[in-house]
Write a protein that holds these residues in place. Structure first.
Motif, PDB file in Angstrom:
ATOM      1  N   PHE A 178       0.176  -9.147   5.047  1.00  0.00           N
ATOM      2  CA  PHE A 178      -1.210  -9.024   5.709  1.00  0.00           C
ATOM      3  C   PHE A 178      -0.964  -8.113   6.752  1.00  0.00           C
ATOM      4  CE2 PHE A 178      -4.435  -9.552   8.480  1.00  0.00           C
ATOM      5  CZ  PHE A 178      -5.694  -9.855   8.005  1.00  0.00           C
ATOM      6  N   TRP A 179       0.121  -8.156   7.326  1.00  0.00           N
ATOM      7  CA  TRP A 179       0.267  -6.942   8.494  1.00  0.00           C
ATOM      8  C   TRP A 179       0.433  -5.643   8.000  1.00  0.00           C
ATOM      9  CZ3 TRP A 179       5.144  -9.992  11.000  1.00  0.00           C
ATOM     10  CH2 TRP A 179       4.802 -11.144  11.700  1.00  0.00           C
ATOM     11  N   ALA A 188      -0.879  -0.197   7.684  1.00  0.00           N
ATOM     12  CA  ALA A 188      -0.883   0.930   6.795  1.00  0.00           C
ATOM     13  C   ALA A 188      -2.051   1.594   6.710  1.00  0.00           C
ATOM     14  CB  ALA A 188      -0.270   0.540   5.362  1.00  0.00           C
ATOM     15  N   GLY A 189      -3.380   1.000   6.865  1.00  0.00           N
ATOM     16  CA  GLY A 189      -4.862   1.691   6.897  1.00  0.00           C
ATOM     17  C   GLY A 189      -5.114   1.515   5.479  1.00  0.00           C
ATOM     18  N   PRO A 190      -6.288   2.203   5.293  1.00  0.00           N
ATOM     19  CA  PRO A 190      -7.198   2.052   4.063  1.00  0.00           C
ATOM     20  C   PRO A 190      -6.518   2.529   2.949  1.00  0.00           C
ATOM     21  CG  PRO A 190      -8.693   2.668   5.956  1.00  0.00           C
ATOM     22  CD  PRO A 190      -7.252   2.823   6.404  1.00  0.00           C
ATOM     23  N   VAL A 191      -5.876   3.838   3.152  1.00  0.00           N
ATOM     24  CA  VAL A 191      -5.460   4.292   1.993  1.00  0.00           C
ATOM     25  C   VAL A 191      -4.267   3.811   1.373  1.00  0.00           C
ATOM     26  CG1 VAL A 191      -4.427   6.782   1.112  1.00  0.00           C
ATOM     27  CG2 VAL A 191      -6.463   6.683   2.726  1.00  0.00           C
ATOM     28  N   TRP A 192      -3.138   3.539   2.365  1.00  0.00           N
ATOM     29  CA  TRP A 192      -1.883   3.080   1.824  1.00  0.00           C
ATOM     30  C   TRP A 192      -1.871   1.481   2.162  1.00  0.00           C
ATOM     31  CZ3 TRP A 192       1.039   6.295  -0.700  1.00  0.00           C
ATOM     32  CH2 TRP A 192       1.005   7.581  -0.455  1.00  0.00           C
ATOM     33  N   GLY A 193      -2.722   0.784   2.600  1.00  0.00           N
ATOM     34  CA  GLY A 193      -2.641  -0.359   2.772  1.00  0.00           C
ATOM     35  C   GLY A 193      -2.524  -1.329   1.630  1.00  0.00           C
ATOM     36  N   PRO A 194      -3.325  -1.082   0.558  1.00  0.00           N
ATOM     37  CA  PRO A 194      -3.024  -1.879  -0.634  1.00  0.00           C
ATOM     38  C   PRO A 194      -1.580  -1.782  -1.386  1.00  0.00           C
ATOM     39  CG  PRO A 194      -5.036  -0.832  -0.753  1.00  0.00           C
ATOM     40  CD  PRO A 194      -4.461  -0.274   0.357  1.00  0.00           C
ATOM     41  N   LEU A 195      -0.898  -0.492  -1.429  1.00  0.00           N
ATOM     42  CA  LEU A 195       0.336  -0.367  -1.705  1.00  0.00           C
ATOM     43  C   LEU A 195       1.412  -0.992  -0.911  1.00  0.00           C
ATOM     44  CD1 LEU A 195       2.426   0.831  -3.753  1.00  0.00           C
ATOM     45  CD2 LEU A 195       2.343   3.052  -2.463  1.00  0.00           C
ATOM     46  N   ALA A 233      -2.278  -2.465 -11.462  1.00  0.00           N
ATOM     47  CA  ALA A 233      -2.924  -3.248 -10.034  1.00  0.00           C
ATOM     48  C   ALA A 233      -3.400  -2.392  -9.336  1.00  0.00           C
ATOM     49  CB  ALA A 233      -1.439  -3.872  -9.794  1.00  0.00           C
ATOM     50  N   ARG A 234      -3.126  -1.211  -9.126  1.00  0.00           N
ATOM     51  CA  ARG A 234      -3.785  -0.223  -8.348  1.00  0.00           C
ATOM     52  C   ARG A 234      -5.096  -0.012  -8.520  1.00  0.00           C
ATOM     53  NH1 ARG A 234      -4.228   5.092 -10.351  1.00  0.00           N
ATOM     54  NH2 ARG A 234      -3.302   5.130 -12.524  1.00  0.00           N
ATOM     55  N   LYS A 235      -5.587  -0.515  -9.692  1.00  0.00           N
ATOM     56  CA  LYS A 235      -6.897  -0.332  -9.718  1.00  0.00           C
ATOM     57  C   LYS A 235      -7.907  -1.392  -9.241  1.00  0.00           C
ATOM     58  CE  LYS A 235      -5.782   1.740 -14.328  1.00  0.00           C
ATOM     59  NZ  LYS A 235      -5.768   1.585 -15.696  1.00  0.00           N
ATOM     60  N   TRP A 236      -7.270  -2.592  -9.196  1.00  0.00           N
ATOM     61  CA  TRP A 236      -8.015  -3.833  -8.388  1.00  0.00           C
ATOM     62  C   TRP A 236      -7.291  -4.445  -7.198  1.00  0.00           C
ATOM     63  CZ3 TRP A 236      -4.709  -7.901  -8.707  1.00  0.00           C
ATOM     64  CH2 TRP A 236      -3.513  -7.997  -9.664  1.00  0.00           C
ATOM     65  N   PHE A 237      -6.084  -4.255  -6.967  1.00  0.00           N
ATOM     66  CA  PHE A 237      -5.527  -4.942  -6.027  1.00  0.00           C
ATOM     67  C   PHE A 237      -5.860  -3.968  -4.628  1.00  0.00           C
ATOM     68  CE2 PHE A 237      -2.041  -5.711  -2.788  1.00  0.00           C
ATOM     69  CZ  PHE A 237      -2.302  -7.166  -2.915  1.00  0.00           C
ATOM     70  N   THR A 238      -6.480  -4.708  -3.651  1.00  0.00           N
ATOM     71  CA  THR A 238      -6.770  -4.014  -2.329  1.00  0.00           C
ATOM     72  C   THR A 238      -6.219  -4.726  -1.360  1.00  0.00           C
ATOM     73  OG1 THR A 238      -8.655  -5.583  -2.416  1.00  0.00           O
ATOM     74  CG2 THR A 238      -9.332  -3.327  -3.196  1.00  0.00           C
ATOM     75  N   GLY A 239      -5.310  -5.849  -1.532  1.00  0.00           N
ATOM     76  CA  GLY A 239      -4.760  -6.257  -0.297  1.00  0.00           C
ATOM     77  C   GLY A 239      -5.408  -7.407   0.166  1.00  0.00           C
ATOM     78  N   PRO A 240      -5.288  -8.123   1.182  1.00  0.00           N
ATOM     79  CA  PRO A 240      -5.738  -9.350   1.689  1.00  0.00           C
ATOM     80  C   PRO A 240      -7.290  -9.286   1.427  1.00  0.00           C
ATOM     81  CG  PRO A 240      -4.135  -8.617   3.440  1.00  0.00           C
ATOM     82  CD  PRO A 240      -4.423  -7.476   2.467  1.00  0.00           C
ATOM     83  N   VAL A 241      -7.790 -10.460   0.952  1.00  0.00           N
ATOM     84  CA  VAL A 241      -9.185 -10.563   0.674  1.00  0.00           C
ATOM     85  C   VAL A 241      -9.829 -11.405   1.521  1.00  0.00           C
ATOM     86  CG1 VAL A 241     -10.936 -11.185  -1.207  1.00  0.00           C
ATOM     87  CG2 VAL A 241      -8.711 -10.186  -1.815  1.00  0.00           C
ATOM     88  N   ARG A 242     -10.753 -10.944   2.345  1.00  0.00           N
ATOM     89  CA  ARG A 242     -11.738 -11.618   3.170  1.00  0.00           C
ATOM     90  C   ARG A 242     -12.327 -12.642   2.296  1.00  0.00           C
ATOM     91  NH1 ARG A 242     -13.072  -8.992   8.247  1.00  0.00           N
ATOM     92  NH2 ARG A 242     -12.399  -6.969   8.244  1.00  0.00           N
TER      93      ARG A 242
END
Length: 529
Positions: free
Chosen positions: A95-96, A101-108, A500-509
């Motif tokens: 989550f951290w 990492a911000g919106p661009v690099w956060g998911p990766l 996964a890069r097409k749908w994984f956005t990181g932590p989901v609210r």
């Protein structure tokens, strides 16, 4: 809803980040510290690697290596404590990474961090199960008459049964209510503190002779005829592995922040307190073992009482048998050490399940809907617990055929677990300071230098665990960790690139439309789906 209960500060921050409170928030600072301390464990890191580290470069390198590694570990812990104070969530590291990492690099960033952490924690369960079985093997051998007296040395198949049995028991315990786990972890903390105190005081007193301080603090010797390593510098690097393996796991407190009262304050306190306690107790434990050595070369003799399989067991046997002519005292102290492995495995299973649950909650694991289920009354992620146990069991199956299973599992656990620390620390180091919302524990201008030292130390640690540990390199001495990690991480990154890069956005609210309530729509848009 408007009327007025006092909201816990950790829960308030969790809601601001977009998560509703689902897990039961009832753990105090002491209970959180107990679990964090139990995950690091006093005995479980040092005991299994003590013998090999001592053999590489002698006692001085081992003793002072602990001090050096402890010094750099504080940088990692302090950097993580600052981040934990700002983001008190169960997903912790991953989550951290997403937010920092911000919106661009956060998911990766969150993808890499989550999988590194999951791999490290699940392999960590395996290290506890393997080393616990190793101690149990020594206890059985000494109880049945020692290696010289016709005692029973557990064969590979029975060793595997012990490994699987411990894994199963930990999973069963972790399917009960959190109070049971927390209660056992409090017992674990006292078990290690009291048991550790007994061992470090009693062992040197019982030993008929003790090594002089000059031997313990200044004696350096390599054993190229055994290890195949003639370079003194390389031998010193390998002798530090015991310290690097032992001094991590303090992020366990971060995994429990959604269940801890005042987590934005108590999480960082638990992280730093765990490091402080283990740093001191660990060094004293190493000193007690080293001062109590009776005959260095005999420790590794396959014909000795413990079959040369477990150096700390032989040190304990030599001390008690030499003084009293009996191995009973050694067996009792070995049981204390075994208890530490048992409690450590229990705690790591708890942490591993929380990471798998958090990643599944954010749809980052195949069949996420299964693994993210919370038991309706116990409020624990039972399915995630059993997934971790199953993977850990698979990791142990090669015990039947090869000799380097522990080396490989230890390397995988350390690189995965510690490597997971590097992602959010690096992101914190390079982000703009105005984008960081600090919690109560805030480093201010010291943050970047602390993070830089921490990040470089993590990179060094991960690198040395990929090195060969014995020469010449043969099939039965090869460190398989680079291949194992390369294949697994390669597949995970391939999955990322292909799909996964097409749908994984990181932590989901999981709080609907609460974005207007606080801090606008975030500044961390990567967390919304």
């Amino acid at each position: 809803m408007a009327g007025a209960e006092v909201v816990d500060s950790g829960e308030k921050r969790l809601n601001e980040l977009g998560y509703k409170q689902e897990l039961r928030r009832e753990m105090t600072l002491f209970k959180t510290l107990a679990i964090s301390f139990s995950t690091m464990t006093l005995f479980t890191g040092i005991t299994p690697l003590y013998g090999s580290s001592l053999q590489y470069a002698g006692p001085a390198s081992l003793v002072w290596g602990w001090v050096v590694v402890s010094f750099f570990t504080w940088f990692v812990g302090i950097a993580m404590a600052e981040i934990c104070s700002s983001f008190p969530t169960t997903g912790s590291l991953y989550f951290w990474a997403a937010h920092l990492a911000g919106p661009v690099w956060g998911p990766l960033a969150s993808w890499c961090c989550a999988w590194l952490e999951a791999i490290g924690l699940i392999a960590g369960i395996g290290t506890q199960a393997y080393a616990g079985s190793q101690v149990l093997q020594s206890i059985i051998l000494l109880c049945t008459g020692t290696n010289k007296g016709g005692g029973y040395l557990a064969p590979r198949w029975l060793f595997l049964v012990m490994y699987l049995g411990l894994t199963f028991i930990w999973a069963v315990f972790n399917t009960f209510a959190l109070e049971v786990i927390a209660f056992l972890d409090v017992i674990s903390m006292w078990w290690q503190v009291v048991g550790g105190t007994v061992i470090v005081i009693m062992l040197p007193l019982v030993a008929k002779t003790t090594q002089p301080a000059s031997y313990v603090f200044t004696h350096f010797e390599t054993t190229p005829e055994v290890t195949g390593i003639s370079s003194g510098a390389y031998a010193v690097v390998l002798s530090l592995l015991v310290s690097q393996y032992s001094l991590y796991g303090y992020d366990a407190a971060a995994h429990l922040t959604e269940e801890t009262k005042g987590a934005d304050k108590n999480g960082p306190i638990a992280i730093l307190s765990s490091i402080g306690i283990i740093t001191v107790f660990g060094w004293v434990y190493i000193l007690a073992l080293t001062f109590s050595i009776q005959d260095f070369s005999y420790l590794y003799d396959p014909a000795n009482e413990t079959a040369g399989t477990f150096v700390p067991a032989q040190i304990l046997y030599d001390a008690f048998h030499g003084r009293y002519g009996s191995s009973t005292g050694a067996i009792v102290l070995l049981f204390i050490i075994w208890g530490s492995f048992f409690f450590g495995g229990l705690s790591i299973t708890t942490s591993a399940a929380r990471v798998v649950y958090a990643l599944s909650r954010d749809r980052g694991v195949p069949f996420s809907s299964v693994w993210r289920k919370i038991h309706p009354t116990r409020k624990v992620p039972g399915n995630a617990v059993w997934l971790c146990a199953a993977v850990c069991a698979l990791l142990g199956l090669p015990i039947l055929w090869i000799n380097v299973v522990f080396t490989a599992i230890t390397s995988i656990a350390t690189i995965g677990w510690v490597g997971g620390y590097a992602v959010p620390i690096f992101a914190r180091m390079v982000m703009r300071e105005e984008d960081f919302r600090p919690g109560p524990f805030y480093l201010r201008g010291a943050s970047r230098p602390v993070c830089l030292v921490a990040f470089l130390w993590i990179c060094y640690t991960c690198s040395v665990f990929l090195l060969p540990t014995v020469y010449p390199i043969k099939m039965d001495t090869f460190n398989y960790a680079p291949i194992a990690l390369g294949v697994v991480l390669g597949l995970i990154m391939l999955w990322w690139v292909v799909d996964a890069r097409k749908w994984f956005t990181g932590p989901v609210r999981n709080i609907d439309e609460q974005a207007d309530h606080n801090a606008g729509s975030d500044g961390n848009g990567n967390v919304k789906v």
